[in-house]
Every structure is written in structure tokens, then in C-alpha cells.
Enzyme design. Structure first.
Site, PDB file in Angstrom:
ATOM      1  CG  ASP A 205     -29.878  21.359  34.657  1.00  0.00           C
ATOM      2  OD1 ASP A 205     -30.345  20.813  33.639  1.00  0.00           O
ATOM      3  OD2 ASP A 205     -30.103  22.556  34.934  1.00  0.00           O
TER       4      ASP A 205
ATOM      5  CG  ASP B 173     -34.001  21.999  29.002  1.00  0.00           C
ATOM      6  OD1 ASP B 173     -32.927  21.529  29.426  1.00  0.00           O
ATOM      7  OD2 ASP B 173     -34.651  22.859  29.635  1.00  0.00           O
TER       8      ASP B 173
ATOM      9  CB  ALA C 288     -36.487  29.472  30.135  1.00  0.00           C
TER      10      ALA C 288
ATOM     11  CB  CYS D 145     -32.943  34.074  61.630  1.00  0.00           C
ATOM     12  SG  CYS D 145     -32.781  32.362  61.129  1.00  0.00           S
TER      13      CYS D 145
ATOM     14  CB  CYS E 175     -31.200  29.199  61.647  1.00  0.00           C
ATOM     15  SG  CYS E 175     -29.684  30.076  61.246  1.00  0.00           S
TER      16      CYS E 175
ATOM     17  CB  CYS F 108     -29.389  33.645  63.427  1.00  0.00           C
ATOM     18  SG  CYS F 108     -29.235  33.812  61.642  1.00  0.00           S
TER      19      CYS F 108
HETATM   20  N1  GUN Z   1     -31.934  25.641  35.260  1.00  0.00           N
HETATM   21  C1  GUN Z   1     -32.652  26.791  35.339  1.00  0.00           C
HETATM   22  N2  GUN Z   1     -33.473  26.892  34.264  1.00  0.00           N
HETATM   23  C2  GUN Z   1     -33.292  25.787  33.513  1.00  0.00           C
HETATM   24  C3  GUN Z   1     -33.869  25.323  32.289  1.00  0.00           C
HETATM   25  O1  GUN Z   1     -34.730  25.947  31.678  1.00  0.00           O
HETATM   26  N3  GUN Z   1     -33.423  24.102  31.825  1.00  0.00           N
HETATM   27  C4  GUN Z   1     -32.483  23.383  32.499  1.00  0.00           C
HETATM   28  N4  GUN Z   1     -32.128  22.201  31.985  1.00  0.00           N
HETATM   29  N5  GUN Z   1     -31.923  23.813  33.629  1.00  0.00           N
HETATM   30  C5  GUN Z   1     -32.322  25.005  34.138  1.00  0.00           C
HETATM   31 ZN    ZN Z   2     -30.488  32.244  60.702  1.00  0.00          ZN
END
Ligand code: GUN
Ligand code: ZN
Length: 485
Positions: free
Chosen positions: A90, A125, A193, A276, A278, A281
């Protein structure tokens, strides 16, 4: 090369598929755990051993870290993180949303991501927050689109890049944004978002935003729901047609002493049992887990197991055609999730075209089931029945002989000819004793029959205890009491 997506199976708007990223392939729906290089509660190598095929990390953190920047540039991201699956990076946009500013430009971040060997690059973005008015949403969207265009031009058409879809809470902007991103040339689009919506349980808004974006995207596009990773909402995300999820939740909740389940998050300090299967747990008691010096890491491991198991369950449900039933179960875990589910059902009319014609089964699970795609489709199909002048819908009892056509009845669908009694959905639906919701839906099926066959006269033979109700639902239709004939 580049990114390509192959759909293998579908259910509702969900898809089970394969995402090819360069030479690597991952199964979808997929969960990409978020890896923070400074604090890997669970290492990428351990994740790989748990079946994780792709992870996501933050290029912004790498670019600002004295420790990691040079290593990532010289050794490459896969070596530094010790993970040879798909690594998505990201850009720092999320920091932009949470902290309000980043010291990096769009071209700097995409060039850096490429230089460290990211498998999926994300441009810078602008995640427009849900409180934005239309003017701000449009202004920020224009900047986002110009950055996506700039990144595409800079890195070229084969670059493995994601095209985020923004547009705040305005479904038409989401649709327009999706179309614009698609036209620039992307087969992989995150819907952005939405974290503040999920944090505040605004699932109805989430559904409107995602379905808005989906309208502008080709059905062949792989869709990532940015920042969605709580196991209780993954079925809803998948049903809307999202293929990729990423989770920081497993780690964030662990740090907060929270134990994830598919029906919500529990405080570990309030648990006396670990319900759970897993590995964590089953090898600790609740007391041991609470007191362990490794508590945060163990919780993170459990949280990740639960989330990955839910993804596997969703993939299986898509293959089996039983996603509606899983969704119905999950969305009852919180009233706000139920609200999101109802919003999704309200839009079932549009989903009907995407859903499969035949499925393994239809289990009735209450009033929401009456709005499922199978019911919508059945009501549309009633129009095609070929009928004589005098028609009887026999809900019960033995039908008298002097009719041209006798139809039977199964709520919530409605009237059916004997020839359909073995086919989906009539033959493969399990319905408990009749209730008013399903009878209302079934009567809508009869009403459709009446409307679309003006040359026929339709009468209904009805059990006496339902006669008043059916008369109320079908004014102008002759309703006979089954036990008086
Ligand atoms: N991580 C969570 N939401 C967003 C987003 O809207 N844009 C980017 N680039 N990373 C994110
Ligand atoms: Zn678990």
C-alpha cells in the site's frame, strides 16, 4: 504478465476464482493479512505455513524506515519479509486518511514500490472520508483519478498495479469512479475508504458504496475490499462480489485483548472457555492464554486462524451454492450487520441476473429469505407458464376436476405446475411450517400469475386457517376453503 483474474464458480454475486499476479497464482476469495515489518506478531513465513498465499504491507513504512528502506531496495521485499507468495504494497494513502498527511508523492511511492519488487503496486489515492460532502468527494476523486492515470503512464500497461475506487458515500460517484479506473486499464480494483464505515458498523452504507462501485466495474475485474478483515462480515463482502480482503484486524484486536469469532469479537479477559478448534485454543485453557507472556501473539494467531477458516468456508459455500445460508447466519450476529444484509437484499433485483439458475438447495431461514434472488427469479418466471382459461392454485386439499390447469403452491415462491415439482427451487427447498412472511411472498407469486395471464381466471384453494390472510393479500381473487370442498 500483469494481473489477470479467472472466475471458476459463482454464487449470488460472489466468485471463487484464481488471481494471477505475474507468475504467481492465488485462490480467491483471499485474505491478505497485513504485515507490519516493525511488529510482526505472526511472521510471513508462519502465515505461509497457515495457507496464506498473499500478504499486504505498507510501502510507506518501508520508505520511511532507516532500518528497512535500504534493505528492501537492495535485497527486495520478498527476501526482507521472508515470503515468496504475492506481496501487495500500500502507498501510504491510509496514513493520509488517518493522520492527514504524508511526505511522499504519487510517483515517488509507485517507483519505490516497483523498486522493492512489490507484486501489486498501489498509487497514492485519496481515501475520502464518509463525512465528506459531494463537492469535496468530487474534488478528491479527480485528484485520485489523475494520480492513477499518472502511475499507469509512468509504470506502463503491464505494471502489476491496483486501481482504487473512491467517491465517499455517493454511490453514483463510486460508479463513475469505478468506470473511469476501469477505462484507464485495471483488472484489479480495491474499493477504498470503507474502514471508517466498518469501524462504526455502518454496514448499510458499506453495501450502497460497494454495490455502487460494482456497477461501474466489469464483472471480470477482481475486487478488493480495502481494510476489511473481520470474520463476521466477510460473507457479506464476498456476496457483494468482493474477491480480496485484507486484515489488520487479527493483530489490532489481539493488541486490544480481543478474541475474534465469526459472530463478533470477545474480550479474552471475559472468557472462561476457548470455543474454537484452532491449534492455539486446543493447546491452551482460557486461563493459560490470559496469563501467557505470549498472549498478544497467541491471540493474533487465533484471530488469523479464525479469519482464514472463514475464507475457506466462504470459498466452499460458493462452490456448493450455499452462500445465502452462510450469509444469513453471519448477518444475524449484529443488528447493524442485519441492516446491511437487508439493504443487500433490497438490491436483490439487480443481483438476480448474476446468480445461478440452479443450486443445490434453498433453506428457508426467516423473513429475509423471502427477498433472496431465487424468490425474485421465481416470481419473474411465473409469467412464462402456459395456462388455459380456468386455473386453480391448490395450496391444500384435493382439487376439484373442472379446471383447465391445476397448479400447486410452495411459499415463498408461489404457484408451480407439477412438472416443476422436482426442479430447483421447488424440489430442493426446505421450508418449515408456513408463516406470514413466506405466505406474503408466495401470494406475490400468485399475484404475478394473475397479472401476467389476463386471459385466465385464477382461483385459490386454501387451508381454512390461511383463507383470511390469502384473501387480504389477493383482493379480487376467488379464494376457496380447502376443507369445504
Ligand atoms: N487502506 C484502507 N483503505 C484504503 C484506501 O482507501 N486506500 C488505500 N490506498 N489504502 C487503504
Ligand atoms: Zn482459536
Amino acid at each position: 504478465m500483469g494481473i489477470s483474474f479467472e472466475i471458476l464458480q459463482k454464487d449470488i454475486a460472489a466468485r471463487a476464482g484464481r488471481l494471477k499476479v505475474g507468475e504467481k497464482t492465488i485462490r480467491t476469495p483471499a485474505l491478505l493479512p497485513v504485515v507490519n515489518p516493525h511488529l510482526p506478531l505472526v511472521t510471513p513465513r508462519e502465515m505461509q505455513e497457515m495457507g496464506v498465499e498473499a500478504i499486504i504491507t505498507n510501502a510507506y513504512i518501508f520508505s520511511k524506515s532507516a532500518e528497512y528502506r535500504e534493505r528492501a531496495l537492495s535485497e527486495g521485499l520478498h527476501k526482507v519479509l521472508d515470503f515468496d507468495g504475492v506481496i501487495m504494497t500500500d502507498s501510504g494513502s491510509f496514513q493520509l486518511m488517518v493522520y492527514g498527511g504524508v511526505e511522499i508523492t504519487n510517483l515517488e511511492t509507485v517507483s519505490f514500490q516497483k523498486a522493492i519488487g512489490s507484486d501489486i503496486i498501489v498509487p497514492l489515492d485519496i481515501p475520502t472520508t464518509p463525512d465528506a460532502d459531494r463537492e469535496r468527494a468530487e474534488k478528491e476523486l479527480a485528484i485520485t483519478l489523475s494520480r492513477i492515470r499518472e502511475a499507469r503512464e509512468h509504470l506502463g500497461p503491464d505494471a502489476q498495479m491496483a486501481g482504487p475506487v473512491q467517491g465517499a458515500l455517493f454511490p453514483d460517484l463510486r460508479e463513475r469512479s469505478a468506470r473511469a479506473v476501469q477505462e484507464i486499464g485495471f483488472d484489479f480494483c480495491p474499493v477504498g475508504a470503507v474502514v471508517p464505515l466498518m469501524e462504526n458498523y455502518r454496514y448499510k452504507d458499506l453495501v450502497d458504496v460497494v454495490l455502487g462501485a460494482k456497477k461501474g466495474l466489469s464483472p471480470a475485474t477482481c475486487v478488493h475490499l480495502f481494510g476489511a478483515g473481520h470474520p463476521s462480515m466477510l460473507a457479506l463482502g464476498a456476496a457483494m462480489g468482493c474477491d480480496i480482503f485484507d486484515s489488520a484486524a487479527y493483530a489490532l484486536f489481539a493488541k486490544d485483548g480481543r478474541y475474534l469469532t465469526t459472530y463478533g469479537s470477545l474480550k479474552i479477559d471475559e472468557l472462561s472457555e476457548l470455543p474454537c478448534p484452532c491449534q492455539v485454543c486446543r493447546s491452551h485453557t482460557a486461563e493459560e492464554l490470559k496469563k501467557s507472556p505470549d498472549r498478544v501473539r497467541l491471540l493474533a494467531l487465533h484471530n488469523l486462524y479464525v479469519t482464514l477458516a472463514e475464507i475457506a468456508r466462504i470459498r466452499q459455500a460458493i462452490t456448493d451454492g450455499t452462500l445465502w445460508e452462510l450469509l444469513d447466519l453471519r448477518c444475524r450476529s449484529h443488528p447493524r450487520l442485519l441492516e446491511g444484509y437487508r439493504e443487500f437484499l433490497r438490491q436483490a433485483q439487480d443481483l438476480e441476473e448474476q446468480d445461478n439458475v440452479s443450486k443445490r438447495r434453498f433453506f428457508y431461514q426467516g423473513s429475509e429469505s423471502c427477498m433472496r434472488t431465487e424468490v425474485v427469479r421465481y416470481h419473474a418466471m411465473v409469467e412464462r407458464f402456459t395456462l388455459g382459461p380456468r386455473v386453480l392454485v391448490a395450496m391444500a386439499g384435493k382439487a376439484p376436476g373442472d379446471y383447465d390447469d391445476i397448479l400447486f403452491f410452495k411459499p415463498p415462491f408461489g404457484p408451480y405446475p407439477e412438472g416443476l415439482s422436482e426442479t430447483f427451487p421447488i424440489g430442493q427447498s426446505e421450508v418449515p411450517s408456513w408463516d406470514e412472511d413466506m405466505m406474503r411472498a408466495g401470494c406475490r407469486g400468485i399475484a404475478r400469475l394473475v397479472e401476467t395471464h389476463p386471459e385466465s381466471t385464477v382461483s385459490v384453494l386454501c387451508p381454512v386457517e390461511w383463507a383470511a390472510f390469502v384473501r387480504g393479500e389477493l383482493p379480487g381473487v376467488e379464494v376457496l376453503n380447502a376443507d369445504t370442498i
